[in-house]
Motif scaffolding. Structure first.
Motif, PDB file in Angstrom:
ATOM      1  N   VAL A 131       0.869  -1.170   0.000  1.00 28.92           N
ATOM      2  CA  VAL A 131       0.000   0.000   0.000  1.00 28.92           C
ATOM      3  C   VAL A 131       0.907   1.220   0.000  1.00 28.92           C
ATOM      4  N   ALA A 132       0.556   2.205  -0.826  1.00 31.06           N
ATOM      5  CA  ALA A 132       1.318   3.459  -0.839  1.00 31.06           C
ATOM      6  C   ALA A 132       0.364   4.627  -0.663  1.00 31.06           C
ATOM      7  N   THR A 133       0.878   5.665  -0.080  1.00 30.25           N
ATOM      8  CA  THR A 133       0.181   6.939  -0.011  1.00 30.25           C
ATOM      9  C   THR A 133       1.243   8.025  -0.044  1.00 30.25           C
ATOM     10  N   ASN A 134       0.817   9.254  -0.159  1.00 32.30           N
ATOM     11  CA  ASN A 134       1.788  10.347  -0.189  1.00 32.30           C
ATOM     12  C   ASN A 134       1.153  11.643   0.295  1.00 32.30           C
TER      13      ASN A 134
ATOM     14  N   PHE B  13       2.648  15.982   4.924  1.00 31.93           N
ATOM     15  CA  PHE B  13       2.786  15.567   6.319  1.00 31.93           C
ATOM     16  C   PHE B  13       3.677  16.551   7.079  1.00 31.93           C
ATOM     17  N   ASP B  14       3.344  17.836   6.932  1.00 32.66           N
ATOM     18  CA  ASP B  14       4.198  18.896   7.466  1.00 32.66           C
ATOM     19  C   ASP B  14       4.167  18.970   8.985  1.00 32.66           C
ATOM     20  N   ILE B  15       3.003  19.151   9.560  1.00 37.20           N
ATOM     21  CA  ILE B  15       2.867  19.097  11.016  1.00 37.20           C
ATOM     22  C   ILE B  15       1.977  17.893  11.287  1.00 37.20           C
ATOM     23  N   LEU B  16       2.579  16.820  11.746  1.00 34.52           N
ATOM     24  CA  LEU B  16       1.843  15.580  11.940  1.00 34.52           C
ATOM     25  C   LEU B  16       0.801  15.764  13.038  1.00 34.52           C
ATOM     26  N   HIS B  17      -0.441  15.351  12.755  1.00 34.43           N
ATOM     27  CA  HIS B  17      -1.534  15.475  13.720  1.00 34.43           C
ATOM     28  C   HIS B  17      -2.352  14.190  13.733  1.00 34.43           C
ATOM     29  N   ALA B  18      -3.327  14.128  14.613  1.00 32.07           N
ATOM     30  CA  ALA B  18      -4.130  12.914  14.785  1.00 32.07           C
ATOM     31  C   ALA B  18      -4.828  12.502  13.493  1.00 32.07           C
ATOM     32  N   GLY B  19      -5.244  13.451  12.686  1.00 35.85           N
ATOM     33  CA  GLY B  19      -5.867  13.122  11.403  1.00 35.85           C
ATOM     34  C   GLY B  19      -4.918  12.342  10.507  1.00 35.85           C
ATOM     35  N   HIS B  20      -3.651  12.765  10.457  1.00 36.11           N
ATOM     36  CA  HIS B  20      -2.647  12.031   9.675  1.00 36.11           C
ATOM     37  C   HIS B  20      -2.487  10.607  10.210  1.00 36.11           C
ATOM     38  N   VAL B  21      -2.351  10.492  11.514  1.00 41.56           N
ATOM     39  CA  VAL B  21      -2.100   9.185  12.120  1.00 41.56           C
ATOM     40  C   VAL B  21      -3.269   8.240  11.848  1.00 41.56           C
ATOM     41  N   ARG B  22      -4.497   8.709  12.033  1.00 41.82           N
ATOM     42  CA  ARG B  22      -5.663   7.861  11.767  1.00 41.82           C
ATOM     43  C   ARG B  22      -5.715   7.455  10.300  1.00 41.82           C
ATOM     44  N   TYR B  23      -5.425   8.389   9.417  1.00 40.90           N
ATOM     45  CA  TYR B  23      -5.413   8.117   7.972  1.00 40.90           C
ATOM     46  C   TYR B  23      -4.356   7.047   7.638  1.00 40.90           C
ATOM     47  N   LEU B  24      -3.154   7.206   8.176  1.00 38.73           N
ATOM     48  CA  LEU B  24      -2.079   6.251   7.908  1.00 38.73           C
ATOM     49  C   LEU B  24      -2.399   4.874   8.482  1.00 38.73           C
ATOM     50  N   GLU B  25      -3.007   4.834   9.643  1.00 37.65           N
ATOM     51  CA  GLU B  25      -3.405   3.546  10.216  1.00 37.65           C
ATOM     52  C   GLU B  25      -4.434   2.852   9.333  1.00 37.65           C
ATOM     53  N   ARG B  26      -5.404   3.608   8.814  1.00 32.36           N
ATOM     54  CA  ARG B  26      -6.414   3.016   7.919  1.00 32.36           C
ATOM     55  C   ARG B  26      -5.772   2.549   6.621  1.00 32.36           C
ATOM     56  N   ALA B  27      -4.834   3.327   6.098  1.00 30.24           N
ATOM     57  CA  ALA B  27      -4.141   2.926   4.866  1.00 30.24           C
ATOM     58  C   ALA B  27      -3.379   1.622   5.098  1.00 30.24           C
ATOM     59  N   ARG B  28      -2.708   1.512   6.217  1.00 29.36           N
ATOM     60  CA  ARG B  28      -1.921   0.307   6.538  1.00 29.36           C
ATOM     61  C   ARG B  28      -2.790  -0.926   6.615  1.00 29.36           C
ATOM     62  N   GLU B  29      -4.029  -0.775   7.073  1.00 29.09           N
ATOM     63  CA  GLU B  29      -4.960  -1.904   7.186  1.00 29.09           C
ATOM     64  C   GLU B  29      -5.335  -2.491   5.827  1.00 29.09           C
ATOM     65  N   LEU B  30      -5.078  -1.750   4.748  1.00 31.31           N
ATOM     66  CA  LEU B  30      -5.434  -2.205   3.401  1.00 31.31           C
ATOM     67  C   LEU B  30      -4.447  -3.228   2.833  1.00 31.31           C
TER      68      LEU B  30
END
Length: 157
Positions: free
Chosen positions: A26-29, A32-49
């Motif tokens: 899985v890739a995303t891009n 990711f300038d100031i990492l926040h909870a929205g980024h983390v939740r998004y990345l966790e969901r992407a990883r689940e794929l």
């Protein structure tokens, strides 16, 4: 622990190895300038794929072109280091092009995850993903979480 921040050549080699092991890349891009909870939740969901999540981040120069002269807040090296420390992120690679197309050609993901502010039809990378035999998956955004809103709150305090 092996280096999880990869240049383009190592990215292509490692992604190919992962695919030959029968694992789903899985890739995303993004910036990711100031990492926040929205980024983390998004990345966790992407990883689940899939089995392995590879994150491409815009270089400092490309962030400036996209977001303006005052961005990024954090350097590409710092952003890559922070992302690579997340449990859900397996590898990070910096790209300097205007789009993530070359990053995607190098890692050839089976799944390309993007946030809900996009559609497959509006993504310039969709043809590259189709060339590679992959699929675009759009993930919901986390309401109220964005780098722009974080910067705005900081500036107004």
């Amino acid at each position: 622990m092996p280096n999880r921040i990869l240049d383009r050549q190592d990215l292509a080699r490692i992604a190919a190895e992962i695919r030959t092991q029968g694992k789903r890349v899985v890739a995303t891009n993004g910036c990711f300038d100031i990492l926040h909870a929205g980024h983390v939740r998004y990345l966790e969901r992407a990883r689940e794929l899939g089995d392995v999540l590879i994150v491409g981040i815009n270089s400092d120069d490309s962030v400036r072109k996209l977001k303006g002269a005052n961005r990024p807040i954090n350097s590409e090296q710092d952003r890559a280091e922070v992302l690579s420390a997340l449990r859900c992120v397996d590898f990070v690679s910096v790209f300097s092009e205007e789009t993530a197309a070359e990053f995607l050609r190098a890692c050839k993901p089976q799944i390309y995850a993007k946030g809900g502010d996009y559609t497959p039809e509006t993504l310039p990378e969709t043809p590259v993903i189709k060339e590679c035999g992959g699929e675009v998956v759009i993930l919901d955004l986390v309401p109220g979480k964005s780098t722009t809103s974080t910067i705005s709150r900081i500036q107004n305090t």
